[in-house]
Design a protein around this motif. Structure first.
Motif, mmCIF file in Angstrom:
data_model
loop_
_atom_site.group_PDB
_atom_site.id
_atom_site.type_symbol
_atom_site.label_atom_id
_atom_site.label_comp_id
_atom_site.label_asym_id
_atom_site.label_seq_id
_atom_site.Cartn_x
_atom_site.Cartn_y
_atom_site.Cartn_z
ATOM 1 N N ASN A 263 15.852 -0.133 16.605
ATOM 2 C CA ASN A 263 15.145 0.921 17.327
ATOM 3 C C ASN A 263 15.351 2.304 16.721
ATOM 4 O OD1 ASN A 263 14.014 -0.736 19.408
ATOM 5 N ND2 ASN A 263 16.058 -0.857 20.331
ATOM 6 N N GLY A 264 16.091 2.352 15.599
ATOM 7 C CA GLY A 264 16.333 3.632 14.959
ATOM 8 C C GLY A 264 17.474 4.420 15.556
ATOM 9 N N LEU A 265 18.295 3.800 16.406
ATOM 10 C CA LEU A 265 19.410 4.472 17.059
ATOM 11 C C LEU A 265 20.711 4.215 16.312
ATOM 12 C CD1 LEU A 265 18.426 3.640 20.742
ATOM 13 C CD2 LEU A 265 17.907 5.713 19.416
ATOM 14 N N PRO A 266 21.666 5.138 16.359
ATOM 15 C CA PRO A 266 22.874 5.029 15.530
ATOM 16 C C PRO A 266 23.795 3.896 15.988
ATOM 17 C CG PRO A 266 23.068 6.857 17.067
ATOM 18 C CD PRO A 266 21.667 6.361 17.174
ATOM 19 N N VAL A 267 24.412 3.245 15.000
ATOM 20 C CA VAL A 267 25.377 2.175 15.274
ATOM 21 C C VAL A 267 26.517 2.283 14.262
ATOM 22 C CG1 VAL A 267 23.688 0.565 16.258
ATOM 23 C CG2 VAL A 267 24.109 0.559 13.792
ATOM 24 N N GLY A 268 27.585 1.547 14.508
ATOM 25 C CA GLY A 268 28.668 1.395 13.546
ATOM 26 C C GLY A 268 29.280 2.682 13.066
ATOM 27 N N ASP A 269 29.403 2.797 11.750
ATOM 28 C CA ASP A 269 30.049 3.975 11.166
ATOM 29 C C ASP A 269 29.302 5.272 11.485
ATOM 30 O OD1 ASP A 269 31.961 2.328 10.103
ATOM 31 O OD2 ASP A 269 31.096 2.271 8.085
ATOM 32 N N SER A 270 27.988 5.188 11.558
ATOM 33 C CA SER A 270 27.213 6.403 11.880
ATOM 34 C C SER A 270 27.510 6.877 13.296
ATOM 35 C CB SER A 270 25.716 6.138 11.725
ATOM 36 O OG SER A 270 25.376 5.964 10.364
ATOM 37 N N LEU A 271 27.593 5.947 14.228
ATOM 38 C CA LEU A 271 27.886 6.326 15.601
ATOM 39 C C LEU A 271 29.270 6.957 15.693
ATOM 40 C CD1 LEU A 271 26.908 6.342 18.501
ATOM 41 C CD2 LEU A 271 27.862 4.039 18.777
ATOM 42 N N ALA A 272 30.222 6.388 14.967
ATOM 43 C CA ALA A 272 31.574 6.949 14.955
ATOM 44 C C ALA A 272 31.577 8.346 14.337
ATOM 45 C CB ALA A 272 32.514 6.030 14.202
ATOM 46 N N ALA A 273 30.823 8.531 13.256
ATOM 47 C CA ALA A 273 30.770 9.832 12.598
ATOM 48 C C ALA A 273 30.111 10.889 13.500
ATOM 49 C CB ALA A 273 30.005 9.718 11.279
ATOM 50 N N LEU A 274 29.071 10.485 14.206
ATOM 51 C CA LEU A 274 28.409 11.424 15.121
ATOM 52 C C LEU A 274 29.347 11.832 16.252
ATOM 53 C CD1 LEU A 274 24.892 9.747 15.310
ATOM 54 C CD2 LEU A 274 25.396 11.997 14.326
ATOM 55 N N ARG A 275 30.078 10.885 16.788
ATOM 56 C CA ARG A 275 31.019 11.212 17.859
ATOM 57 C C ARG A 275 32.111 12.148 17.365
ATOM 58 N NH1 ARG A 275 31.452 5.055 20.328
ATOM 59 N NH2 ARG A 275 29.595 5.177 21.665
ATOM 60 N N ASP A 276 32.585 11.905 16.159
ATOM 61 C CA ASP A 276 33.613 12.777 15.589
ATOM 62 C C ASP A 276 33.062 14.194 15.398
ATOM 63 O OD1 ASP A 276 36.213 13.266 14.058
ATOM 64 O OD2 ASP A 276 34.714 13.739 12.536
ATOM 65 N N PHE A 277 31.833 14.286 14.893
ATOM 66 C CA PHE A 277 31.230 15.611 14.700
ATOM 67 C C PHE A 277 31.112 16.344 16.028
ATOM 68 C CE2 PHE A 277 27.744 18.585 14.609
ATOM 69 C CZ PHE A 277 27.925 19.257 13.405
#
Length: 350
Positions: A263-277
């Motif tokens: 669906n184009g939504l963040p998962v995995g490492d990207s989701l972790a990186a976004l949360r960290d940001f």
């Protein structure tokens, strides 16, 4: 209470800071004359001098001279419901000289403890607040009160006059800022609503609604983009520009992310990186709490867009640009613009 409306005029060439400074220089010079006119009960002379002075800041501003809370008189310069001008009115008040025994200054109409004793001439008819009846509705799980106002003279007035009288009455009862915070749909009707109550009860009803929103909340929302792509958003709730009147700078942070689901939504490492940001951004904003607020963020089609509103005299935009330097999943960007009405997050406003 003497009220003055807006003045139609062309925009001046001065910037807002210079115009505000010019007003207060004029005030200091003209103050003795204004004091004499107020003491002598000469509202026409006061209006003659104040109208062009306020219009020189912005012709869209309205003003009134009212009884003060602590001082004898209050000068109120207000956006009168125009979200585009709210921050300008508040900057005018922020630059005001200290209050004294004669004058205090406000960027919005204040609640009047004597409101129920006030009477106003509206279209040649007597508009007394003690005869105003309100039909009140509190939508489920919404931080607002919808108001249907009725007064015996409303059948004699056109719709615009009825609504103007209603808005003024609500400002007197609650204060202009609390009307913006807690009052939703406003109608002025010619037949008394079923189960209507006297206007004097409105502050208690609003206080009861407000008591349910004392803690910071965030809402998780799902939807679609204009093109039909899935979208997930998180927004502060309630989200209202009136709570942050000087935050008219919009900072939009766009972060592309590499790992996404079907669906184009963040998962995995990207989701972790976004949360960290966002944790690091939140830590920066916590230090800037008087200068900036995180309003909302949304994810769709491989991008997360974060909306921050800030006082343009602060450093929030600098902090945002510093934070994106370490982003490694594509080319991030920070866009900064003036947005006093918070139009960029309009779907999330409450």
């Amino acid at each position: 209470m003497r009220l003055f409306g807006r003045k139609d005029a062309d925009e001046g060439a001065e910037g807002p800071d210079e115009a505000i400074a010019g007003f207060w220089a004029w005030w200091q010079e003209t103050r003795p004359q204004l004091d004499s006119m107020v003491a002598a009960g000469e509202p026409e002379g006061l209006e003659e001098r104040l109208t062009p002075a306020v219009a020189a800041i912005d012709p869209g501003l309205a003003y009134e001279v009212a009884p003060g809370k602590e001082a004898a008189h209050a000068l109120v310069v207000t956006a009168a419901g125009d979200a585009e001008l709210r921050s300008l009115a508040h900057r005018w008040a922020k630059a005001a000289p200290p209050s004294d025994l004669l004058w205090e200054f406000h960027p919005s109409r204040q609640a009047n403890p004597m409101a129920m004793e006030l009477t106003l001439d509206v279209g040649g008819f007597e508009f007394a607040l003690d005869k105003l009846q309100l039909g009140l509705r509190v939508p489920r799980n919404q931080p607002r009160v919808d108001v249907a106002a009725y007064h015996p003279i409303f059948g004699e007035l056109d719709e615009e006059s009825r609504l103007e009288a209603t808005l003024l009455a609500l400002d007197w009862l609650l204060g202009e800022d609390d009307v913006a915070r807690w009052v939703g749909e406003i109608t002025a009707v010619t037949f008394e609503p079923i189960d209507s109550v006297a206007a004097v009860h409105l502050p208690a009803v609003v206080a009861d609604v407000a008591s349910g929103y004392t803690e910071e909340e965030w809402l998780l929302l799902e939807g679609q983009t204009a093109g039909g792509a899935p979208l997930v958003a998180t927004a502060r709730h309630p989200l209202r520009p009136v709570d942050h009147p000087l935050f008219d700078q919009h900072i939009q942070i766009t972060l592309p992310y590499a790992h996404r689901d079907e669906n184009g939504l963040p998962v995995g490492d990207s989701l972790a990186a976004l949360r960290d940001f966002e944790e690091r951004l939140a830590a920066r904003l916590l230090k800037l709490r008087d200068d900036a607020v995180l309003a909302a963020h949304l994810s769709s089609q491989g991008h997360r867009v974060i909306h921050v509103y800030a006082d343009p005299t602060g450093d929030a935009a600098i902090h945002a640009k510093e934070l994106i330097v370490g982003w490694e999943e594509g080319e991030p960007r920070v866009d900064v613009s003036a947005d006093p009405a918070w139009t960029a997050v309009a779907p999330f406003l409450t």
